[in-house]
Design a protein around this motif. Structure first.
Motif, PDB file in Angstrom:
ATOM      1  N   ASN A  18       0.713  -1.109   0.069  1.00 52.59           N
ATOM      2  CA  ASN A  18       0.067  -0.159   0.064  1.00 52.59           C
ATOM      3  C   ASN A  18       0.935   1.238  -0.157  1.00 52.59           C
ATOM      4  O   ASN A  18       1.995   1.105  -0.228  1.00 52.59           O
ATOM      5  N   ASN A  19       0.302   2.407   0.065  1.00 52.19           N
ATOM      6  CA  ASN A  19       1.241   3.528   0.000  1.00 52.19           C
ATOM      7  C   ASN A  19       1.406   4.222   1.489  1.00 52.19           C
ATOM      8  O   ASN A  19       1.511   5.191   1.823  1.00 52.19           O
ATOM      9  N   THR A  20       1.687   3.252   2.451  1.00 48.78           N
ATOM     10  CA  THR A  20       1.917   3.710   3.806  1.00 48.78           C
ATOM     11  C   THR A  20       3.149   3.746   4.339  1.00 48.78           C
ATOM     12  O   THR A  20       3.600   3.842   5.525  1.00 48.78           O
ATOM     13  N   ALA A  21       4.314   3.824   3.528  1.00 47.21           N
ATOM     14  CA  ALA A  21       5.711   3.749   3.693  1.00 47.21           C
ATOM     15  C   ALA A  21       5.917   4.958   4.383  1.00 47.21           C
ATOM     16  O   ALA A  21       5.470   6.125   3.833  1.00 47.21           O
ATOM     17  N   THR A  22       6.717   5.068   5.494  1.00 44.36           N
ATOM     18  CA  THR A  22       6.645   5.958   6.266  1.00 44.36           C
ATOM     19  C   THR A  22       8.125   6.704   6.346  1.00 44.36           C
ATOM     20  O   THR A  22       8.270   7.607   6.874  1.00 44.36           O
ATOM     21  N   GLN A  23       9.201   6.021   5.730  1.00 40.20           N
ATOM     22  CA  GLN A  23      10.523   6.492   5.817  1.00 40.20           C
ATOM     23  C   GLN A  23      11.240   6.567   4.690  1.00 40.20           C
ATOM     24  O   GLN A  23      11.013   5.657   3.832  1.00 40.20           O
ATOM     25  N   GLU A  24      12.088   7.558   4.590  1.00 39.48           N
ATOM     26  CA  GLU A  24      13.110   7.418   3.344  1.00 39.48           C
ATOM     27  C   GLU A  24      13.963   6.072   3.338  1.00 39.48           C
ATOM     28  O   GLU A  24      14.291   5.680   4.371  1.00 39.48           O
ATOM     29  N   ILE A  25      14.375   5.800   2.117  1.00 37.85           N
ATOM     30  CA  ILE A  25      15.015   4.555   2.132  1.00 37.85           C
ATOM     31  C   ILE A  25      15.879   4.590   0.934  1.00 37.85           C
ATOM     32  O   ILE A  25      16.080   5.238   0.164  1.00 37.85           O
ATOM     33  N   ASN A  26      17.237   3.699   1.555  1.00 32.76           N
ATOM     34  CA  ASN A  26      18.487   3.896   0.692  1.00 32.76           C
ATOM     35  C   ASN A  26      18.542   2.254   0.414  1.00 32.76           C
ATOM     36  O   ASN A  26      18.723   1.604   1.387  1.00 32.76           O
ATOM     37  N   ALA A  27      18.762   1.903  -0.908  1.00 32.43           N
ATOM     38  CA  ALA A  27      18.728   0.518  -1.297  1.00 32.43           C
ATOM     39  C   ALA A  27      19.602   0.460  -2.905  1.00 32.43           C
ATOM     40  O   ALA A  27      19.435   1.155  -3.561  1.00 32.43           O
ATOM     41  N   ASN A  28      19.899  -1.036  -2.770  1.00 31.22           N
ATOM     42  CA  ASN A  28      20.288  -1.140  -4.115  1.00 31.22           C
ATOM     43  C   ASN A  28      20.098  -2.684  -4.390  1.00 31.22           C
ATOM     44  O   ASN A  28      20.606  -3.655  -3.498  1.00 31.22           O
ATOM     45  N   VAL A  29      19.783  -3.184  -5.298  1.00 30.21           N
ATOM     46  CA  VAL A  29      19.729  -4.713  -5.966  1.00 30.21           C
ATOM     47  C   VAL A  29      21.082  -5.071  -6.606  1.00 30.21           C
ATOM     48  O   VAL A  29      20.882  -4.519  -7.922  1.00 30.21           O
ATOM     49  N   GLU A  30      21.857  -5.487  -6.162  1.00 30.13           N
ATOM     50  CA  GLU A  30      23.401  -5.504  -6.755  1.00 30.13           C
ATOM     51  C   GLU A  30      23.466  -6.545  -8.014  1.00 30.13           C
ATOM     52  O   GLU A  30      24.007  -6.358  -8.940  1.00 30.13           O
ATOM     53  N   SER A  31      22.800  -7.640  -7.642  1.00 30.00           N
ATOM     54  CA  SER A  31      22.974  -8.822  -8.677  1.00 30.00           C
ATOM     55  C   SER A  31      21.592  -9.815  -8.501  1.00 30.00           C
ATOM     56  O   SER A  31      20.945  -9.836  -7.366  1.00 30.00           O
ATOM     57  N   VAL A  32      21.395 -10.121  -9.772  1.00 32.58           N
ATOM     58  CA  VAL A  32      20.258 -11.135 -10.114  1.00 32.58           C
ATOM     59  C   VAL A  32      20.714 -12.287 -10.901  1.00 32.58           C
ATOM     60  O   VAL A  32      21.481 -11.777 -11.934  1.00 32.58           O
ATOM     61  N   SER A  33      20.570 -13.590 -10.438  1.00 34.06           N
ATOM     62  CA  SER A  33      21.136 -14.626 -11.368  1.00 34.06           C
ATOM     63  C   SER A  33      20.133 -15.885 -11.183  1.00 34.06           C
ATOM     64  O   SER A  33      19.536 -16.030 -10.365  1.00 34.06           O
ATOM     65  N   LYS A  34      20.169 -16.610 -12.460  1.00 30.61           N
ATOM     66  CA  LYS A  34      19.455 -17.491 -12.451  1.00 30.61           C
ATOM     67  C   LYS A  34      20.119 -18.680 -12.368  1.00 30.61           C
ATOM     68  O   LYS A  34      21.103 -18.926 -13.172  1.00 30.61           O
ATOM     69  N   GLU A  35      20.116 -19.752 -11.301  1.00 24.59           N
ATOM     70  CA  GLU A  35      20.734 -20.917 -11.166  1.00 24.59           C
ATOM     71  C   GLU A  35      20.050 -22.160 -11.014  1.00 24.59           C
ATOM     72  O   GLU A  35      19.356 -22.198 -10.031  1.00 24.59           O
ATOM     73  N   GLY A  36      19.878 -23.118 -12.040  1.00 19.50           N
ATOM     74  CA  GLY A  36      18.768 -24.035 -12.167  1.00 19.50           C
ATOM     75  C   GLY A  36      17.174 -23.535 -12.105  1.00 19.50           C
ATOM     76  O   GLY A  36      17.044 -22.934 -12.817  1.00 19.50           O
ATOM     77  N   GLU A  37      16.632 -23.966 -10.895  1.00 16.45           N
ATOM     78  CA  GLU A  37      15.166 -23.745 -10.964  1.00 16.45           C
ATOM     79  C   GLU A  37      15.051 -22.493  -9.922  1.00 16.45           C
ATOM     80  O   GLU A  37      14.115 -22.402  -9.146  1.00 16.45           O
ATOM     81  N   THR A  38      16.149 -21.622  -9.508  1.00 15.66           N
ATOM     82  CA  THR A  38      16.037 -20.426  -8.663  1.00 15.66           C
ATOM     83  C   THR A  38      16.692 -19.443  -8.899  1.00 15.66           C
ATOM     84  O   THR A  38      17.644 -19.444  -9.900  1.00 15.66           O
ATOM     85  N   TYR A  39      16.379 -18.220  -8.483  1.00 15.08           N
ATOM     86  CA  TYR A  39      16.839 -16.830  -8.761  1.00 15.08           C
ATOM     87  C   TYR A  39      17.736 -16.684  -7.386  1.00 15.08           C
ATOM     88  O   TYR A  39      17.068 -16.638  -6.241  1.00 15.08           O
ATOM     89  N   LYS A  40      18.760 -16.083  -7.547  1.00 19.99           N
ATOM     90  CA  LYS A  40      19.664 -15.638  -6.526  1.00 19.99           C
ATOM     91  C   LYS A  40      19.850 -14.064  -6.557  1.00 19.99           C
ATOM     92  O   LYS A  40      20.079 -13.561  -7.911  1.00 19.99           O
ATOM     93  N   LEU A  41      19.603 -13.244  -5.319  1.00 17.53           N
ATOM     94  CA  LEU A  41      19.427 -12.239  -5.364  1.00 17.53           C
ATOM     95  C   LEU A  41      20.321 -11.304  -4.278  1.00 17.53           C
ATOM     96  O   LEU A  41      20.320 -12.354  -3.285  1.00 17.53           O
ATOM     97  N   LYS A  42      21.019 -10.360  -4.407  1.00  7.64           N
ATOM     98  CA  LYS A  42      22.073  -9.877  -3.422  1.00  7.64           C
ATOM     99  C   LYS A  42      21.845  -8.284  -3.423  1.00  7.64           C
ATOM    100  O   LYS A  42      21.839  -7.652  -4.707  1.00  7.64           O
ATOM    101  N   GLY A  43      22.010  -7.860  -2.228  1.00  7.52           N
ATOM    102  CA  GLY A  43      21.984  -6.286  -2.408  1.00  7.52           C
ATOM    103  C   GLY A  43      22.005  -5.765  -0.897  1.00  7.52           C
ATOM    104  O   GLY A  43      22.537  -6.371  -0.181  1.00  7.52           O
TER     105      GLY A  43
END
Length: 291
Positions: free
Chosen positions: A176-201
């Motif tokens: 919803n639109n209830t986010a109350t705080q400023e956020i700093n973030a980054n999704v650094e890597s996304v990779s597919k390995e077999g039947e899964t996805y790996k995300l890091k950030g």
């Protein structure tokens, strides 16, 4: 029976015992340790570098290599242990120390003696009851003691043994639109390995200590209102601390493994959702996963 025959029988029994020991004993297997584990908490910085399941002398064993230390405490004198924990059993196994000269640069940490935090163990699974176990680290360093899980499972059933990274679980949130705080973030890597996805950030809420925050991966299906939330495994990020010059952001790192089955053949935009008490924030990256 003469004394010479009795002596011969004793010698033969000893010889057979020695042969049996040599044929079945797994040399170098980690020794068990007994203690009362503390509650799990965000204190340990750790990683698993290699897991190999193999057979030695007809016994299933697991060779595990990695590193672990209590954040902010020099690792020089620590004692590290691998923990296998299920809902009703636990095994604490002594780890062998390994020198890791690569870690200070890799972790951007030159103050915690992390070159002394390398560990490895050969776990003899024949001494472990059938079941599903979470893999963790327990560390003693002077008066400091800490226990944390690392996102791996060991499963033993019907003579078979498997050790693998955990797939992160879906959690119930409503976007919803209830986010109350400023956020700093980054999704650094996304990779597919077999039947899964790996995300890091990494990600953190402005003005909120990251150690007290819960970080989730949020996926929004393109051209649809479908939104999925997944829990993550925390990671300590000294490089983010150095960039923002703020020690409160060191627990901002995350990683997640998401099953391809959860996506049901659809494409999703990737976001980061963070909760800290009543404060929330959301970040949308340019990355996507799925078909």
């Amino acid at each position: 029976m003469t004394k010479s025959k009795i002596l011969l029988i004793i010698l033969l029994m000893g010889l057979f015992g020695l042969i049996y020991h040599e044929a079945t004993h797994v040399y170098g297997a980690a020794k068990s340790y007994s203690t009362i584990l503390p509650d799990t908490e965000k204190k340990i910085n750790a990683g698993i570098d290699n897991v190999l399941v193999k057979t030695i002398k007809h016994k299933n064993v697991v060779n595990i290599e990695g590193w672990a230390y209590i954040n902010g405490v020099k690792a020089d004198q620590q004692k590290a242990f691998f923990v296998l924990a299920s809902h009703d059993k636990q095994y604490i196994l002594q780890a062998e120390k390994v020198s890791r000269g690569d870690l200070p640069a890799a972790l951007n940490d030159s103050s915690d003696g992390v070159e002394n935090s390398g560990v490895k163990a050969l776990i003899n699974a024949s001494n472990i009851a059938d079941g599903s176990y979470q893999l963790g680290f327990y560390i003693e360093n002077g008066s400091d003691k800490a226990y944390s899980l690392v996102g791996y499972s060991l499963i033993k059933a019907e003579g078979k043994l498997e050790c693998k990274e955990n797939v992160n679980q879906k959690v119930d949130f409503q976007l919803n639109n209830t986010a109350t705080q400023e956020i700093n973030a980054n999704v650094e890597s996304v990779s597919k390995e077999g039947e899964t996805y790996k995300l890091k950030g990494w990600g953190f809420l402005e003005g909120k200590p990251s150690k007290d925050s819960q970080v989730y991966v949020v996926l929004k299906q393109k051209d649809s209102n479908t939104v999925l939330f997944f829990d993550t495994q925390y990671q300590i990020r000294k490089d983010v601390v150095a960039y923002y010059k703020d020690n409160d952001v060191e627990y901002s790192g995350f990683k997640a493994i998401i099953s391809e089955e959860e996506l049901k053949g659809k494409q999703y935009s990737i976001g980061v959702f963070i909760v800290n008490g009543s404060s929330t924030g959301i970040y949308w990256s340019k990355e996507s996963i799925g078909e």
